[in-house]
Scaffold this active site. Structure first.
Site, PDB file in Angstrom:
ATOM      1  N   GLU A 106       0.813  -1.221   0.000  1.00  0.00           N
ATOM      2  CA  GLU A 106       0.000   0.000   0.000  1.00  0.00           C
ATOM      3  C   GLU A 106       0.848   1.272   0.000  1.00  0.00           C
ATOM      4  O   GLU A 106       0.802   2.056   0.949  1.00  0.00           O
ATOM      5  CB  GLU A 106      -0.899   0.017   1.248  1.00  0.00           C
ATOM      6  CG  GLU A 106      -1.865  -1.127   1.329  1.00  0.00           C
ATOM      7  CD  GLU A 106      -2.583  -1.209   2.674  1.00  0.00           C
ATOM      8  OE1 GLU A 106      -3.684  -1.760   2.706  1.00  0.00           O
ATOM      9  OE2 GLU A 106      -2.032  -0.713   3.671  1.00  0.00           O
ATOM     10  N   CYS A 142       0.250  32.545  13.032  1.00  0.00           N
ATOM     11  CA  CYS A 142       0.683  33.265  14.221  1.00  0.00           C
ATOM     12  C   CYS A 142       1.321  32.339  15.233  1.00  0.00           C
ATOM     13  O   CYS A 142       0.867  32.251  16.369  1.00  0.00           O
ATOM     14  CB  CYS A 142      -0.497  33.999  14.827  1.00  0.00           C
ATOM     15  SG  CYS A 142      -1.878  32.910  15.085  1.00  0.00           S
ATOM     16  N   GLU A 143       2.307  31.587  14.799  1.00  0.00           N
ATOM     17  CA  GLU A 143       3.130  30.875  15.784  1.00  0.00           C
ATOM     18  C   GLU A 143       4.525  30.623  15.234  1.00  0.00           C
ATOM     19  O   GLU A 143       4.707  30.474  14.020  1.00  0.00           O
ATOM     20  CB  GLU A 143       2.482  29.594  16.287  1.00  0.00           C
ATOM     21  CG  GLU A 143       1.939  28.647  15.295  1.00  0.00           C
ATOM     22  CD  GLU A 143       1.255  27.491  16.048  1.00  0.00           C
ATOM     23  OE1 GLU A 143       1.997  26.714  16.654  1.00  0.00           O
ATOM     24  OE2 GLU A 143       0.022  27.399  16.014  1.00  0.00           O
TER      25      GLU A 143
END
Ligand code: LLP
Length: 453
Positions: free
Chosen positions: A302, A381-382
């Site tokens: 897979e 915003c980090e």
């Protein structure tokens, strides 16, 4: 520079800009804007074919059949599912939503597998109604659940049992899945004197007339670059198959070895070679079956990332460029140039989540400038909103430049979010000098449309 980790259709034009499959990225951006995911269709098809033909040849040489399932979690759109099918792959899904995409692409139910450690009744029923070829069961309670629902529908559900072999492989703890202390599968290891959860589950499936036991499934992790883990896990699964045969008289027909085939993310990285790994696994499983005195089962694998990862890149526009002086522990201060782009952790969470490394280049022009140590960051915003931790970019990198990040085809769009209410970028396919939209860009209206006020 092109070549890995870029898709095979990527190359620089005489004026230095990047083209993919004959499409100038500047034209793509003029038409569709940034950020945008770009998929090189021929590259995807080539890798799908390479995996299928390599595994068919290697397993055929030892007398075993094999099916290749494309793991849709890496990236699934209707067109992508069609490409996979046209290249002779089946499709592995892990939710009702992924199943819906595969069905929309007219992948026959019989060629679809359904995974999940916590499938809902609705998901199981949908799979049964679609006639999926296999439901991979993950727990004892799920065996009861699938049996009950199959009974209600008056069908016999084809199932595989997902086991954990204790083989630990893969790039990061969160993506290594066959060790014991995690949520997937049933362990082949037994507490003293007891039956292993894996054996108990296999025997339980055999008790249910509403279930047909196809075989055993094992997925050991992701971004694996050493094929030994696959061989070790296959050995454990084949031994379990032989034990089950001894216990119950049933020698199951199928063994699925999962995905996890690693790719190149950085220049110089060496991806797993499908021919090599297929040969190694085929020879190993053939030897193990001989030792065990059992016939070979039909195998399946897979791969997700190895098919779609290298086919994709993400285009961004550079905004703020900011040199930052970094005081190094015990060393001299140095300057890192922070290059902000118009996307970030919402379109590629992998650097923040796994510390994943990527490669980026300025692709809208050439530059003769010297390079500087840069960090590509997003607009969220980090401070962990990092797209590329470390890369050399031309010192004249500036607002308006186009920047591409390579090998983002897998687990970019599929794990994207709307953090900070950013609409998710489109997925654009390029092929033979033309482009088309596979998934359109989200709009603020799409997002506001969900908000009921
Ligand atoms: N089969 C099963 C049962 C799986 O759980 C997975 C991946 C695959 C196949 C496909 O693995 P691949 O060939 O793509 O490595 N989000 C992570 C990867 C998590 C994969 C989870 N399962 C990442 O971004 O690296």
């Amino acid at each position: 520079m092109t070549g890995a980790p870029w898709s095979t259709g990527a190359g620089r034009l005489p004026d230095g800009a990047l083209a993919v499959a004959g499409v100038d990225v500047r034209d793509l951006v003029a038409e569709h804007g940034t950020p945008a995911y770009v998929l090189d269709e021929a590259d995807f098809r080539m890798r799908a074919r390479a995996y299928r033909t390599a595994f068919e040849a290697a397993f055929g040489a030892v007398g075993a059949g094999v099916d290749v399932y494309y793991a849709g979690k890496a990236l699934l759109t209707v067109a992508v599912a069609r490409w996979a099918r046209e290249e002779g792959l089946r499709v592995d899904t892990a939710s009702s939503g992924e199943l819906a995409v595969a069905l929309r692409a007219e992948v026959p139910g019989a060629e679809i597998g359904l995974h999940g450690n916590n499938k809902s009744d609705a998901e199981i029923l949908r799979a049964l109604d679609a006639g999926v070829g296999r439901i991979i069961v993950d727990s004892l309670v799920e065996i009861e659940r699938v049996a009950r629902l199959a009974g209600e529908r008056g069908v016999v559900a084809p199932v595989m049992v997902r086991v954990t072999t204790g083989v630990h492989a893969g790039g990061h703890e969160y993506i290594a899945t066959a060790h014991e202390d995690q949520k997937f599968g049933l362990s082949v290891n037994a507490a003293d004197g007891a039956e292993s959860p894996a054996m108990a589950a296999l025997l339980e499936v055999l008790e249910h007339p509403e279930l047909r036991l196809l075989g055993i499934h094992s997925h050991i992790g992701s971004q694996i670059l050493d094929p030994d883990g696959f061989e070790a896990a296959a050995r454990v699964v084949l031994r379990l198959r032989a034990d089950l045969s001894e216990r119950s008289g049933v020698l199951v027909d199928e063994v699925d070895l999962g995905g996890g085939y690693g790719i190149a993310y950085l220049p110089g990285d060496v991806a797993l070679d499908p021919e090599r790994v297929a040969k190694d696994i085929a020879q190993s499983v053939s030897g193990v079956c001989q030792e065990l005195g059992t016939s070979l089962p039909r195998f399946s694998i897979e791969p997700g990332r190895a098919i779609v990862g290298p086919a994709g890149l993400t285009l961004y526009t550079v905004g703020t460029v900011k040199p930052v002086t970094v005081s190094a522990d015990g060393g001299a201060d140095f300057t890192r140039t922070y290059v902000s782009v118009d996307g970030g952790m919402s379109d590629n969470i992998r650097p923040a989540l796994y510390g994943a490394a990527y490669h980026a280049e300025i692709v809208g022009r050439s530059s003769a400038a010297e390079t500087v140590l840069a960090r590509v960051v997003g607009k969220h915003c980090e401070s962990g909103d990092i797209v590329v931790h470390e890369v050399q970019l031309p010192a004249d990198v500036r607002a308006g430049d186009l920047l591409a990040v390579a090998a983002t085809g897998a687990y970019g769009r599929s794990m994207a979010s709307n953090y900070n209410m950013l609409p998710r970028p489109p997925v654009l396919a390029v092929s033979d000098g033309a482009s088309r939209v596979l998934v359109r860009r989200e709009t603020e209206d799409d997002l506001l449309g969900l908000d009921q006020g």
